[in-house]
Motif scaffolding. Sequence first.
Motif, PDB file in Angstrom:
ATOM      1  N   GLY A  61     -46.671  72.209  17.285  1.00  0.00           N
ATOM      2  CA  GLY A  61     -47.451  73.289  17.884  1.00  0.00           C
ATOM      3  C   GLY A  61     -47.228  74.614  17.182  1.00  0.00           C
ATOM      4  N   TYR A  62     -45.955  74.941  16.927  1.00  0.00           N
ATOM      5  CA  TYR A  62     -45.662  76.173  16.196  1.00  0.00           C
ATOM      6  C   TYR A  62     -46.153  76.088  14.756  1.00  0.00           C
ATOM      7  CZ  TYR A  62     -42.829  78.616  19.683  1.00  0.00           C
ATOM      8  OH  TYR A  62     -42.414  79.298  20.797  1.00  0.00           O
ATOM      9  N   SER A 114     -48.514  68.791  21.135  1.00  0.00           N
ATOM     10  CA  SER A 114     -49.184  70.003  20.649  1.00  0.00           C
ATOM     11  C   SER A 114     -50.677  69.994  20.966  1.00  0.00           C
ATOM     12  CB  SER A 114     -48.984  70.143  19.138  1.00  0.00           C
ATOM     13  OG  SER A 114     -49.583  69.065  18.441  1.00  0.00           O
ATOM     14  N   SER A 127     -52.454  78.665  11.090  1.00  0.00           N
ATOM     15  CA  SER A 127     -53.653  79.456  11.365  1.00  0.00           C
ATOM     16  C   SER A 127     -53.460  80.932  11.044  1.00  0.00           C
ATOM     17  CB  SER A 127     -54.061  79.296  12.837  1.00  0.00           C
ATOM     18  OG  SER A 127     -53.066  79.836  13.692  1.00  0.00           O
ATOM     19  N   GLN A 128     -52.204  81.395  11.071  1.00  0.00           N
ATOM     20  CA  GLN A 128     -51.923  82.799  10.778  1.00  0.00           C
ATOM     21  C   GLN A 128     -51.727  83.061   9.294  1.00  0.00           C
ATOM     22  OE1 GLN A 128     -48.450  83.442  13.172  1.00  0.00           O
ATOM     23  NE2 GLN A 128     -49.597  83.765  15.074  1.00  0.00           N
ATOM     24  N   LEU A 167     -45.943  74.119  22.778  1.00  0.00           N
ATOM     25  CA  LEU A 167     -45.462  74.680  21.517  1.00  0.00           C
ATOM     26  C   LEU A 167     -44.123  74.054  21.147  1.00  0.00           C
ATOM     27  CD1 LEU A 167     -46.428  78.455  21.855  1.00  0.00           C
ATOM     28  CD2 LEU A 167     -47.472  76.727  20.375  1.00  0.00           C
ATOM     29  N   LYS A 200     -48.822  74.512  13.690  1.00  0.00           N
ATOM     30  CA  LYS A 200     -50.262  74.772  13.726  1.00  0.00           C
ATOM     31  C   LYS A 200     -50.544  76.271  13.874  1.00  0.00           C
ATOM     32  CE  LYS A 200     -51.816  70.349  15.675  1.00  0.00           C
ATOM     33  NZ  LYS A 200     -52.431  69.697  16.855  1.00  0.00           N
ATOM     34  N   ARG A 201     -49.763  76.925  14.728  1.00  0.00           N
ATOM     35  CA  ARG A 201     -49.974  78.365  14.928  1.00  0.00           C
ATOM     36  C   ARG A 201     -49.677  79.128  13.647  1.00  0.00           C
ATOM     37  NH1 ARG A 201     -47.121  81.679  19.798  1.00  0.00           N
ATOM     38  NH2 ARG A 201     -48.807  80.667  20.957  1.00  0.00           N
ATOM     39  N   LEU A 202     -48.557  78.804  12.991  1.00  0.00           N
ATOM     40  CA  LEU A 202     -48.219  79.476  11.731  1.00  0.00           C
ATOM     41  C   LEU A 202     -49.264  79.212  10.651  1.00  0.00           C
ATOM     42  CD1 LEU A 202     -44.363  78.851  11.551  1.00  0.00           C
ATOM     43  CD2 LEU A 202     -45.494  81.066  11.757  1.00  0.00           C
ATOM     44  N   THR A 217     -51.414  72.024  24.283  1.00  0.00           N
ATOM     45  CA  THR A 217     -50.924  73.408  24.292  1.00  0.00           C
ATOM     46  C   THR A 217     -49.406  73.547  24.366  1.00  0.00           C
ATOM     47  OG1 THR A 217     -50.985  73.785  26.706  1.00  0.00           O
ATOM     48  CG2 THR A 217     -53.051  74.089  25.492  1.00  0.00           C
TER      49      THR A 217
END
Length: 228
Positions: A181-182, A172, A188-189, A177, A184-186, A175
């Motif tokens: 990785g997913y 992750s 941040s959202q 995913l 971390k994205r969730l 970059t």
Amino acid sequence: MDFDLIREAVPVLLKGLRVTAQLTLFSMLIGFSLGLLLAVMRVSTNRFVSGFAKYYSNVFRGTPLLVQIFLFYYGLGQFSFVKENAVLWWVVSDGARCAVMALALNTAAYTSEILRGGLMSVPHGLVEAAQACGMSRVLRSRRIEFPLAIHQALPAYGNEVVLLVKGTSLASTITVLEVTGYAKRLMSQTYAVLEVFAIAGALYLVTNLILVALVRALENRFMRHHRR
């Protein structure tokens, strides 16, 4: 805990689990093949061959996996011969492929030590008996040495596979995913750190428990034949 968020997060993280499984599978296949070759080199009577395998193992086991991943992803692309070579550039130009190569080379070092221990545990009397029967080196290795070595090394190799699964989370950082990785994205959202990473941890746990169960099943199968 926000259960609505959990229901939305699970399908997203399951997409990442598929990538994690792919990273693990390809890294394990490449790493085991290379590790077996290195293990054979380690027990070789040729000093140069055994020395090369020894130093390879020391380098990859003595440096952090994260550093190795960064060197593959950020470092190799700076060399002109890598950019000019289509195959090398194909490898280093993608984060997932860089992660697979770094994970494979890293696990190969540990696998070589595990398999070397297995090869050294083969009773010398069995090897001498096979030689007395007129078995060739290749036939002796295929029928006696490798099966016994893998039998002895299987529990330790199972632990290495579990570590490999957990090591995929470092992909992750370049970059890729996968599950982390997913997650971390969730995070941040939604800023739901607890829910998201609890699910991610549960997915890693379930995956590793399945792998441990498979390794134990293989061990039991080997032991059943041994008892017979």
